[in-house]
Structure formats: C-alpha cells, structure tokens
Motif scaffolding. Sequence first.
Motif, mmCIF file in Angstrom:
data_model
loop_
_atom_site.group_PDB
_atom_site.id
_atom_site.type_symbol
_atom_site.label_atom_id
_atom_site.label_comp_id
_atom_site.label_asym_id
_atom_site.label_seq_id
_atom_site.Cartn_x
_atom_site.Cartn_y
_atom_site.Cartn_z
ATOM 1 N N ASP A 273 0.838 -1.205 0.000
ATOM 2 C CA ASP A 273 0.000 0.000 0.000
ATOM 3 C C ASP A 273 0.875 1.259 0.000
ATOM 4 O OD1 ASP A 273 0.840 -0.725 2.625
ATOM 5 O OD2 ASP A 273 -0.629 0.650 3.485
ATOM 6 N N GLU A 274 2.193 1.078 0.133
ATOM 7 C CA GLU A 274 3.109 2.223 0.176
ATOM 8 C C GLU A 274 3.767 2.403 -1.184
ATOM 9 O OE1 GLU A 274 3.512 4.210 2.671
ATOM 10 O OE2 GLU A 274 2.617 3.110 4.351
ATOM 11 N N LYS A 275 4.243 3.650 -1.434
ATOM 12 C CA LYS A 275 4.846 3.930 -2.749
ATOM 13 C C LYS A 275 6.300 3.473 -2.833
ATOM 14 C CE LYS A 275 2.318 7.455 -5.137
ATOM 15 N NZ LYS A 275 1.675 8.699 -4.768
ATOM 16 N N SER A 276 7.077 3.762 -1.777
ATOM 17 C CA SER A 276 8.489 3.369 -1.752
ATOM 18 C C SER A 276 9.018 3.646 -0.353
ATOM 19 C CB SER A 276 9.311 4.188 -2.768
ATOM 20 O OG SER A 276 9.331 5.547 -2.380
ATOM 21 N N GLY A 277 10.209 3.147 -0.086
ATOM 22 C CA GLY A 277 10.834 3.488 1.189
ATOM 23 C C GLY A 277 11.192 2.284 2.027
ATOM 24 N N LYS B 5 4.539 -2.746 -12.167
ATOM 25 C CA LYS B 5 4.299 -2.241 -13.516
ATOM 26 C C LYS B 5 5.596 -2.285 -14.327
ATOM 27 C CE LYS B 5 1.681 1.047 -15.929
ATOM 28 N NZ LYS B 5 1.672 2.455 -16.254
ATOM 29 N N ASP B 6 6.674 -1.934 -13.659
ATOM 30 C CA ASP B 6 7.994 -1.897 -14.284
ATOM 31 C C ASP B 6 8.408 -3.248 -14.859
ATOM 32 O OD1 ASP B 6 10.219 -0.420 -14.885
ATOM 33 O OD2 ASP B 6 11.249 -0.838 -12.990
ATOM 34 N N VAL B 7 7.963 -4.355 -14.232
ATOM 35 C CA VAL B 7 8.371 -5.678 -14.745
ATOM 36 C C VAL B 7 7.285 -6.322 -15.614
ATOM 37 C CG1 VAL B 7 10.036 -6.127 -12.895
ATOM 38 C CG2 VAL B 7 7.664 -6.920 -12.630
ATOM 39 N N GLY B 8 6.263 -5.560 -15.961
ATOM 40 C CA GLY B 8 5.315 -6.066 -16.954
ATOM 41 C C GLY B 8 3.947 -6.471 -16.447
ATOM 42 N N ALA B 9 3.707 -6.289 -15.138
ATOM 43 C CA ALA B 9 2.357 -6.591 -14.630
ATOM 44 C C ALA B 9 1.403 -5.476 -15.045
ATOM 45 C CB ALA B 9 2.378 -6.721 -13.113
ATOM 46 N N THR B 10 0.177 -5.850 -15.328
ATOM 47 C CA THR B 10 -0.831 -4.832 -15.644
ATOM 48 C C THR B 10 -2.017 -4.898 -14.678
ATOM 49 O OG1 THR B 10 -1.900 -6.317 -17.230
ATOM 50 C CG2 THR B 10 -0.272 -4.797 -18.113
ATOM 51 N N LEU B 11 -1.972 -5.859 -13.779
ATOM 52 C CA LEU B 11 -3.097 -6.095 -12.870
ATOM 53 C C LEU B 11 -2.581 -6.501 -11.502
ATOM 54 C CD1 LEU B 11 -4.595 -8.728 -15.187
ATOM 55 C CD2 LEU B 11 -6.134 -7.072 -14.191
ATOM 56 N N VAL B 12 -3.453 -6.390 -10.524
ATOM 57 C CA VAL B 12 -3.103 -6.848 -9.184
ATOM 58 C C VAL B 12 -4.349 -7.439 -8.508
ATOM 59 C CG1 VAL B 12 -3.325 -5.200 -7.294
ATOM 60 C CG2 VAL B 12 -1.111 -5.951 -7.945
ATOM 61 N N LEU B 13 -4.132 -8.492 -7.697
ATOM 62 C CA LEU B 13 -5.231 -9.029 -6.878
ATOM 63 C C LEU B 13 -5.244 -8.274 -5.553
ATOM 64 C CD1 LEU B 13 -4.864 -12.948 -6.944
ATOM 65 C CD2 LEU B 13 -6.454 -11.547 -8.281
ATOM 66 N N CYS B 14 -6.397 -7.816 -5.135
ATOM 67 C CA CYS B 14 -6.512 -7.177 -3.817
ATOM 68 C C CYS B 14 -7.581 -7.923 -3.017
ATOM 69 C CB CYS B 14 -6.943 -5.715 -3.950
ATOM 70 S SG CYS B 14 -5.663 -4.629 -4.583
ATOM 71 N N HIS C 245 -5.953 1.436 -4.032
ATOM 72 C CA HIS C 245 -5.617 2.793 -4.507
ATOM 73 C C HIS C 245 -4.171 2.864 -4.988
ATOM 74 C CE1 HIS C 245 -9.234 5.126 -3.902
ATOM 75 N NE2 HIS C 245 -9.460 4.446 -2.784
ATOM 76 N N ALA C 246 -3.267 2.143 -4.292
ATOM 77 C CA ALA C 246 -1.861 2.155 -4.721
ATOM 78 C C ALA C 246 -1.761 1.581 -6.134
ATOM 79 C CB ALA C 246 -1.003 1.345 -3.754
ATOM 80 N N ALA C 247 -2.496 0.504 -6.379
ATOM 81 C CA ALA C 247 -2.449 -0.147 -7.697
ATOM 82 C C ALA C 247 -3.051 0.761 -8.774
ATOM 83 C CB ALA C 247 -3.199 -1.476 -7.640
ATOM 84 N N LEU C 248 -4.238 1.273 -8.512
ATOM 85 C CA LEU C 248 -4.888 2.138 -9.512
ATOM 86 C C LEU C 248 -4.028 3.370 -9.778
ATOM 87 C CD1 LEU C 248 -8.663 2.056 -8.400
ATOM 88 C CD2 LEU C 248 -7.613 0.827 -10.320
ATOM 89 N N GLY C 249 -3.456 3.904 -8.718
ATOM 90 C CA GLY C 249 -2.633 5.124 -8.835
ATOM 91 C C GLY C 249 -1.406 4.901 -9.706
ATOM 92 N N ALA C 250 -0.914 3.652 -9.741
ATOM 93 C CA ALA C 250 0.267 3.352 -10.560
ATOM 94 C C ALA C 250 -0.132 2.900 -11.963
ATOM 95 C CB ALA C 250 1.102 2.268 -9.890
ATOM 96 N N GLY C 251 -1.416 2.892 -12.244
ATOM 97 C CA GLY C 251 -1.861 2.510 -13.584
ATOM 98 C C GLY C 251 -2.141 1.026 -13.749
#
Length: 252
Positions: free
Chosen positions: A69-73, A85-94, A115-121
Amino acid sequence: MTRKPFLAGNWKMNLDRRSGVALAQALAARSVTWTGRDVAVFPPFVYLAEIARSLAGSSIAVGAQNVSDEKSGAFTGEVSAAMLKDVGATLVLCGHSERRHLYGEDDRLVNRKLHAALGAGLDVILCVGETAEERQSGSTEPRIGRQLTLGLAGVSEDDLERVTLAYEPVWAIGTGNNATPAQVGDVHSYIRGMLAGIYSDMASKAVRIQYGGSVKADNIKALMGVANVDGALVGGASLQSEAFLGIVEGAL
Ligand code: PEP
C-alpha cells in the motif's frame, strides 16, 4: 450491456521457474485462437518478469498476487505497484481471502492497496467473500456489502472501469465444494445491486464479476450460465495447462 468474459489464474505460491514458463508458453501458443475473452495469470512476484516475457505478443495479461500500500521506502519485504508495472504486470489481486485470513489484511488495508495499484496505472481484481460461519449465520450479504463499501471507498466511477470484482466464498476455495449456481447468482446480483447504489446503474452494469472457488473445466459452463457471472478466478485448476485451457475455452 455485454461484458467480455474474464478468466484469471492465480498460481499462488506454486510452480517453479521452469514449470511456470512452460505453462505460460503452452497458454500463449493456444491463445492465438481465443477471441471475445480476457485471460490473465498471476505468478509469484519473483517470476513476474520472466512470465511477462514468455507471454509478450500474446493476449494474456500478467498480474501480481499482492502489492504494497506504500509507494516506496523502508518497507522491508514489500513490493510497490510501480515496481510491478515496471516488470510487466498490468493487474493486481486485492483482498484475496488468503491475504485477509492468513495475513490479517482488513478492508482498510485492502482499500489502500487498491488505490496504490490504480494510482500506478494497474487494474485490480478485488476479491470478496464470506466464510462458512458467516453464511450459516445469515450474514453473507452484510459481510460482502462491507467488503465492497470499504474496499471501494474513494474509487471514482471512472476508475471503477479498471476494477473487476471476484466473488470467492471462503468455504469454496481449494475445497472442491462449489457454491451452487443459485448461491452464486444471488450473491452476484447482490454485488451488482450494491454497485448500482454506490455508483450508478450504468457503471454497475459495466463491471465484471468473476466467481472463484473450485472452478474446473467441468463446471465452468454451468457457472458462466448464471446471470451476472462474467468469468472466473481460478486457483488449483490454473496450474496445469490442460485444466486451465479447459476453463478458458469452455467459458464461451
Ligand atoms: C482462489 O484461490 O482464488 C481460488 C479460487 O482457488 P481454487 O480455484 O483452488 O478454489
């Protein structure tokens, strides 16, 4: 409104690199004949990039089973939506029931992950479902209503287009006990009605609702015949090419 059937395979913590790639290649080879349906697989994190490469050029999407749920850190052991997303995923299970029940993820955390997933596209499959005790005590609808209301909090009608719902009764996952078509129909129509209440009739009708829980090649046709069933989220039967192909090809 016609909704395109969506068949997804959740590999969970199964398969190794070689067998995962072999499965992806077998699916990709057959996918050239598929029309009118969406298909996705959800490998373990560490194989995402390689499976995405194996499926490149096919119509099969690759998703992740979990997301931070966090962006980075400083979040040891976590994986961000942007990394996926960077490695080719386009979806996530929540909100998969194993995340909820084995790892204590509550509706608020599920909502932050969504929201983290949607926010990253990334697109999202939001899983909801009641336990056997909740069903026996007559609280299936309140339980699912709460998972939907809290899980989708703050999601706009526009963003809802990137969300698929998966109804997965906890007692039907990995048990061989399917929910009956009548039980599935009741809950799916309840979910559709809830979405119409939260959003609009039009938005609700556009959302795909998958069923999950011991889906196999020999029950997919009956399940797809139930009103408001728009596909399946498959665990065990997605680990073997012939079993998953039987589901994907039997769905329509
Ligand atoms: C799942 O884990 O999402 C699932 C539906 O598993 P199975 O198909 O094995 O019941």
